[in-house]
Design an enzyme around this catalytic site. Structure first.
Site, PDB file in Angstrom:
ATOM      1  N   TYR A 115       3.058 -11.594   4.764  1.00 54.75           N
ATOM      2  CA  TYR A 115       3.058 -10.119   5.384  1.00 54.75           C
ATOM      3  C   TYR A 115       4.791 -10.082   6.197  1.00 54.75           C
ATOM      4  O   TYR A 115       5.431  -9.225   5.789  1.00 54.75           O
ATOM      5  CB  TYR A 115       2.286 -10.023   6.313  1.00 54.75           C
ATOM      6  CG  TYR A 115       2.312  -8.757   7.241  1.00 54.75           C
ATOM      7  CD1 TYR A 115       1.695  -7.508   6.537  1.00 54.75           C
ATOM      8  CD2 TYR A 115       2.711  -8.459   8.479  1.00 54.75           C
ATOM      9  CE1 TYR A 115       1.734  -6.008   7.002  1.00 54.75           C
ATOM     10  CE2 TYR A 115       2.637  -7.159   9.152  1.00 54.75           C
ATOM     11  CZ  TYR A 115       2.090  -6.051   8.568  1.00 54.75           C
ATOM     12  OH  TYR A 115       2.526  -5.023   9.161  1.00 54.75           O
ATOM     13  N   ASN A 145       4.727   4.185   2.936  1.00 55.58           N
ATOM     14  CA  ASN A 145       4.046   3.727   4.117  1.00 55.58           C
ATOM     15  C   ASN A 145       2.757   2.626   3.835  1.00 55.58           C
ATOM     16  O   ASN A 145       2.309   1.892   4.603  1.00 55.58           O
ATOM     17  CB  ASN A 145       3.291   4.725   5.084  1.00 55.58           C
ATOM     18  CG  ASN A 145       2.299   4.408   6.001  1.00 55.58           C
ATOM     19  OD1 ASN A 145       2.340   3.957   7.051  1.00 55.58           O
ATOM     20  ND2 ASN A 145       1.122   4.766   5.428  1.00 55.58           N
ATOM     21  N   ASP A 180      -2.070   3.348  -7.130  1.00 61.20           N
ATOM     22  CA  ASP A 180      -1.873   1.834  -6.698  1.00 61.20           C
ATOM     23  C   ASP A 180      -0.169   2.138  -6.782  1.00 61.20           C
ATOM     24  O   ASP A 180       0.318   2.297  -7.721  1.00 61.20           O
ATOM     25  CB  ASP A 180      -2.494   0.953  -7.450  1.00 61.20           C
ATOM     26  CG  ASP A 180      -1.990  -0.337  -6.889  1.00 61.20           C
ATOM     27  OD1 ASP A 180      -1.172  -0.629  -6.244  1.00 61.20           O
ATOM     28  OD2 ASP A 180      -2.876  -1.545  -7.520  1.00 61.20           O
ATOM     29  N   VAL A 181       0.262   1.839  -5.421  1.00 55.90           N
ATOM     30  CA  VAL A 181       1.836   1.886  -5.314  1.00 55.90           C
ATOM     31  C   VAL A 181       2.402   0.739  -5.996  1.00 55.90           C
ATOM     32  O   VAL A 181       3.541   0.522  -6.301  1.00 55.90           O
ATOM     33  CB  VAL A 181       2.230   1.856  -3.970  1.00 55.90           C
ATOM     34  CG1 VAL A 181       1.864   3.084  -3.313  1.00 55.90           C
ATOM     35  CG2 VAL A 181       1.822   0.856  -3.222  1.00 55.90           C
ATOM     36  N   THR A 194      -5.258   1.227  14.529  1.00 55.67           N
ATOM     37  CA  THR A 194      -5.428   1.695  13.313  1.00 55.67           C
ATOM     38  C   THR A 194      -6.576   0.699  12.469  1.00 55.67           C
ATOM     39  O   THR A 194      -6.886  -0.135  12.857  1.00 55.67           O
ATOM     40  CB  THR A 194      -4.293   1.843  12.210  1.00 55.67           C
ATOM     41  OG1 THR A 194      -3.993   0.568  11.451  1.00 55.67           O
ATOM     42  CG2 THR A 194      -3.006   2.387  12.701  1.00 55.67           C
TER      43      THR A 194
HETATM   44  N1  LIG Z   1      -1.485  -0.608  12.299  1.00 58.48           N
HETATM   45  C1  LIG Z   1      -0.278  -1.423  12.881  1.00 58.48           C
HETATM   46  O1  LIG Z   1      -0.512  -2.273  13.993  1.00 58.48           O
HETATM   47  C2  LIG Z   1       0.845  -1.585  12.174  1.00 58.48           C
HETATM   48  C3  LIG Z   1       2.053  -2.348  12.688  1.00 58.48           C
HETATM   49  C4  LIG Z   1       3.290  -2.319  11.886  1.00 58.48           C
HETATM   50  C5  LIG Z   1       3.439  -1.780  10.765  1.00 58.48           C
HETATM   51  N2  LIG Z   1       2.247  -1.453  10.162  1.00 58.48           N
HETATM   52  C6  LIG Z   1       2.456  -1.069   8.542  1.00 58.48           C
HETATM   53  O2  LIG Z   1       2.245   0.453   8.644  1.00 58.48           O
HETATM   54  C7  LIG Z   1       1.640   0.769   7.424  1.00 58.48           C
HETATM   55  C8  LIG Z   1       0.295   1.427   7.559  1.00 58.48           C
HETATM   56  O3  LIG Z   1      -0.661   0.718   8.097  1.00 58.48           O
HETATM   57  P1  LIG Z   1      -1.868   1.274   8.812  1.00 58.48           P
HETATM   58  O4  LIG Z   1      -2.168   0.536  10.218  1.00 58.48           O
HETATM   59  O5  LIG Z   1      -1.805   2.467   8.821  1.00 58.48           O
HETATM   60  O6  LIG Z   1      -2.997   0.514   7.951  1.00 58.48           O
HETATM   61  P2  LIG Z   1      -4.374   1.128   7.280  1.00 58.48           P
HETATM   62  O7  LIG Z   1      -5.104   0.156   6.639  1.00 58.48           O
HETATM   63  O8  LIG Z   1      -5.008   1.933   8.361  1.00 58.48           O
HETATM   64  O9  LIG Z   1      -3.878   2.267   6.107  1.00 58.48           O
HETATM   65  C9  LIG Z   1      -3.211   1.868   4.922  1.00 58.48           C
HETATM   66  C10 LIG Z   1      -3.321   2.968   3.581  1.00 58.48           C
HETATM   67  O10 LIG Z   1      -2.706   2.170   2.573  1.00 58.48           O
HETATM   68  C11 LIG Z   1      -3.614   2.444   1.371  1.00 58.48           C
HETATM   69  N3  LIG Z   1      -3.064   1.259   0.602  1.00 58.48           N
HETATM   70  C12 LIG Z   1      -3.230  -0.126   0.829  1.00 58.48           C
HETATM   71  N4  LIG Z   1      -2.799  -0.762  -0.555  1.00 58.48           N
HETATM   72  C13 LIG Z   1      -2.484   0.226  -1.443  1.00 58.48           C
HETATM   73  C14 LIG Z   1      -2.052   0.410  -2.790  1.00 58.48           C
HETATM   74  N5  LIG Z   1      -1.973  -0.734  -3.486  1.00 58.48           N
HETATM   75  N6  LIG Z   1      -1.813   1.495  -3.259  1.00 58.48           N
HETATM   76  C15 LIG Z   1      -1.641   2.577  -2.511  1.00 58.48           C
HETATM   77  N7  LIG Z   1      -2.481   2.588  -1.359  1.00 58.48           N
HETATM   78  C16 LIG Z   1      -2.780   1.513  -0.607  1.00 58.48           C
HETATM   79  C17 LIG Z   1      -4.937   2.069   1.959  1.00 58.48           C
HETATM   80  O11 LIG Z   1      -5.960   2.593   0.978  1.00 58.48           O
HETATM   81  C18 LIG Z   1      -4.918   2.872   3.305  1.00 58.48           C
HETATM   82  O12 LIG Z   1      -5.347   4.192   3.073  1.00 58.48           O
HETATM   83  C19 LIG Z   1       1.586  -0.500   6.726  1.00 58.48           C
HETATM   84  O13 LIG Z   1       2.608  -0.694   5.804  1.00 58.48           O
HETATM   85  C20 LIG Z   1       1.511  -1.576   7.729  1.00 58.48           C
HETATM   86  O14 LIG Z   1       2.023  -3.005   7.244  1.00 58.48           O
HETATM   87  C21 LIG Z   1       1.055  -1.167  10.813  1.00 58.48           C
END
Ligand SMILES: NC(=O)c1ccc[n+]([C@@H]2O[C@H](COP(=O)([O-])OP(=O)(O)OC[C@H]3O[C@@H](n4cnc5c(N)ncnc54)[C@H](O)[C@@H]3O)[C@@H](O)[C@H]2O)c1
Length: 262
Positions: free
Chosen positions: A157, A93, A66-67, A192
């Site tokens: 957020y 990420n 857990d990060v 995603t």
């Molecule tokens: N998808 C979008 O539209 C979007 C847009 C802007 C920014 N982001 C950012 O990109 C990043 C990835 O998003 P995504 O869309 O791939 O999300 P996702 O939900 O598909 O993947 C996120 C991953 O992070 C892991 N995770 C969550 N909490 C955690 C923790 N405490 N410790 C370790 N791992 C943890 C989850 O298990 C998951 O595998 C995030 O930071 C998100 O805020 C996403």
């Protein structure tokens, strides 16, 4: 064209899904020597890390933490100290979202989102620093969002993503002397699992987007790979916006469309 990451060791958090997984696949395709996949979802991490290995010859190391856990980062970096001689790329990420307004957001939800999205990035940079210093030519990529550039209707957020943008600039100033570059990435809506429940909302914002669509995870991963590679050797402290032009003036585009200006 492959080989952009030849000889490099990279660590990606949130690597079991969405953007993190897309980064890992791209890194393997670009011949990274070793990719450490970090996620708290142990079972999914185990499953996808086997599939990722099919994209190339990189050594894949899945590691579940857990990060938000300082002990977790300590254990991970102690383990890596025995396995790798240096780290060249760190992608912070992992992230979570909950679309709560000020009025709805509980302190518990606030603390959770800030701890993953903000504290997780702080701990990632802090604990990996020694390994990154040994590279002499490392790159940190912190995942923010367009909500780190504008206001948005999810208070915690938004606050966390602005914090990532600020921390990135502080780190860029402090780590430059070690040859470490630090940049933030600001995606718009990307298809995603994070956005699974808001497909309708994404569709509604397409009209504000000059490209008229959400992005694909690979479109972000290719830019993250550029930032990870030596091709971006003079970039540090930058904000890289990947939103199809939405924050360039999406609100004006909507009006222009409405009044038939374009
Ligand atoms: N998808 C979008 O539209 C979007 C847009 C802007 C920014 N982001 C950012 O990109 C990043 C990835 O998003 P995504 O869309 O791939 O999300 P996702 O939900 O598909 O993947 C996120 C991953 O992070 C892991 N995770 C969550 N909490 C955690 C923790 N405490 N410790 C370790 N791992 C943890 C989850 O298990 C998951 O595998 C995030 O930071 C998100 O805020 C996403």
């Amino acid at each position: 064209m492959t080989g952009k990451l030849k000889g490099k060791t990279a660590l990606v958090t949130g690597a079991a899904s969405g953007l993190g997984l897309a980064d890992v696949i791209e890194f393997v395709k670009e011949d990274a020597e070793t990719v450490i996949m970090v996620d708290q979802n142990h079972s999914r991490l185990k499953e996808v890390s086997k599939k990722v290995a099919e994209y190339g010859d990189s050594i894949i190391i899945p590691y579940g933490i857990d990060v938000t856990s300082e002990n977790g980062w300590q254990a991970l970096t102690d383990f890596l100290d025995q396995r790798i001689d240096k780290m060249d790329v760190l992608v912070n990420n992992a992230g979570v979202n909950k679309r709560d307004t000020f009025e709805d957001c509980t302190l518990e939800d606030w603390n959770h989102i800030i701890s993953v999205n903000q504290t997780g990035v702080f701990l990632g940079m802090k604990y990996c620093l020694d390994l990154l210093k040994r590279s002499g030519n490392a790159s940190i990529i912190n995942m923010s969002s367009i909500t780190g550039l504008t206001g948005y209707f999810a208070v915690a957020y938004t606050a966390s993503k602005w914090a990532v943008r600020g921390m990135t600039k502080s780190a860029a100033m402090e780590f430059g002397k070690y040859g470490i570059r630090v940049n933030s990435v600001h995606p718009g809506y990307i298809d995603t699992p994070l956005n699974e429940s808001i497909k309708e909302l994404i569709h509604a914002t397409n009209g504000m987007n000059p490209l008229g669509r959400a992005g694909e995870a690979t479109e972000i991963a290719k830019v993250v790979t550029f930032l990870a590679s030596d091709d971006s050797s003079y970039m540090s402290g930058s904000e890289v916006v990947l939103d199809g032009g939405m924050t360039a003036g999406g609100q004006f585009k909507t009006i222009a469309d409405q009044f038939n200006i374009y």
